[in-house]
Design a protein around this motif. Structure first.
Motif, short mmCIF file in Angstrom:
data_model
loop_
_atom_site.label_atom_id
_atom_site.label_comp_id
_atom_site.label_asym_id
_atom_site.label_seq_id
_atom_site.Cartn_x
_atom_site.Cartn_y
_atom_site.Cartn_z
N ASP A 10 0.84 -1.20 0.00
CA ASP A 10 0.00 0.00 0.00
C ASP A 10 0.88 1.25 0.00
N PRO A 11 0.74 2.12 -1.00
CA PRO A 11 1.60 3.30 -1.05
C PRO A 11 1.43 4.22 0.15
N VAL A 12 0.24 4.28 0.72
CA VAL A 12 0.00 5.13 1.90
C VAL A 12 0.76 4.59 3.10
N LEU A 13 0.73 3.27 3.29
CA LEU A 13 1.46 2.67 4.41
C LEU A 13 2.97 2.79 4.22
N ALA A 15 4.51 5.15 2.58
CA ALA A 15 4.85 6.56 2.83
C ALA A 15 4.90 6.84 4.33
N ALA A 16 3.96 6.29 5.10
CA ALA A 16 3.96 6.48 6.55
C ALA A 16 5.18 5.85 7.19
N ARG A 19 8.25 8.03 6.30
CA ARG A 19 8.31 9.24 7.14
C ARG A 19 8.77 8.90 8.54
N VAL A 74 10.37 5.81 -0.94
CA VAL A 74 9.05 5.23 -1.23
C VAL A 74 9.09 4.47 -2.55
N PRO A 79 5.32 0.54 -4.67
CA PRO A 79 3.93 0.46 -4.19
C PRO A 79 3.03 -0.24 -5.22
#
Length: 157
Positions: A10-13, A15-16, A19, A74, A79
């Motif tokens: 998952d690209p959102v995970l 990225a988190a 970070r 990332v 992703p």
């Protein structure tokens, strides 16, 4: 214990996780950049001369370096790629159509339980994100217990 599951990264995970793991280097670059920008401002106020090199390096450190670090990291995780994860008493392995990576527990420094994923930290800013959508709460606890037994610091939510 052997837990094996397949998940789409998952690209959102990712990225988190990025970070989280790059928090310190990004903060250092931003602080260094802002200090250089402050020095350029003070130099302008005191002497009336604007140092373009100081200004450019400060802006680069404050804005460009964090963006390059975060975006570059990332992208290395590709992703959207289907990945199979295997967690055993010996460690963590992940495989995709392009590669396979396996790490013994001793290769990791710690594991962080984040929302939707476990973040296994290696030396430096390297890490292995493992999504938890395919795991039950009992399996997540089993993984964290195995990591703790393997000598890792476990940071729970």
């Amino acid at each position: 214990m052997q837990i094996q599951f397949t998940a789409v990264s998952d690209p959102v995970l990712i990225a988190a996780a990025t970070r989280r793991r790059l928090r310190r280097p990004v903060l250092m670059a931003r602080l260094g950049g802002w200090l250089l920008l402050l020095a350029a401002t003070l130099l302008l106020a005191v002497t009336g001369d604007l140092d373009p090199v100081l200004l450019a390096v400060g802006a680069g450190l404050a804005v460009l370096v964090p963006a390059v670090l975060l975006n570059g990291t990332v992208r290395t995780f590709r992703p959207g790629q289907l990945t199979t994860y295997e967690i055993t008493e010996g460690g963590v392995a992940s495989s995709s159509p392009e590669s396979r990576h396996a790490y013994a527990w001793r290769a990791f420094r710690s594991v962080d339980e984040l929302s939707g994923q476990l973040l296994f930290s290696l030396r430096g800013a390297r890490f292995v994100p493992v999504p938890t959508a395919g795991l039950s709460p009992g399996q997540i606890e089993q993984v964290l217990s195995a990591a703790s037994a393997g000598g890792l610091r476990v940071h729970r939510r």
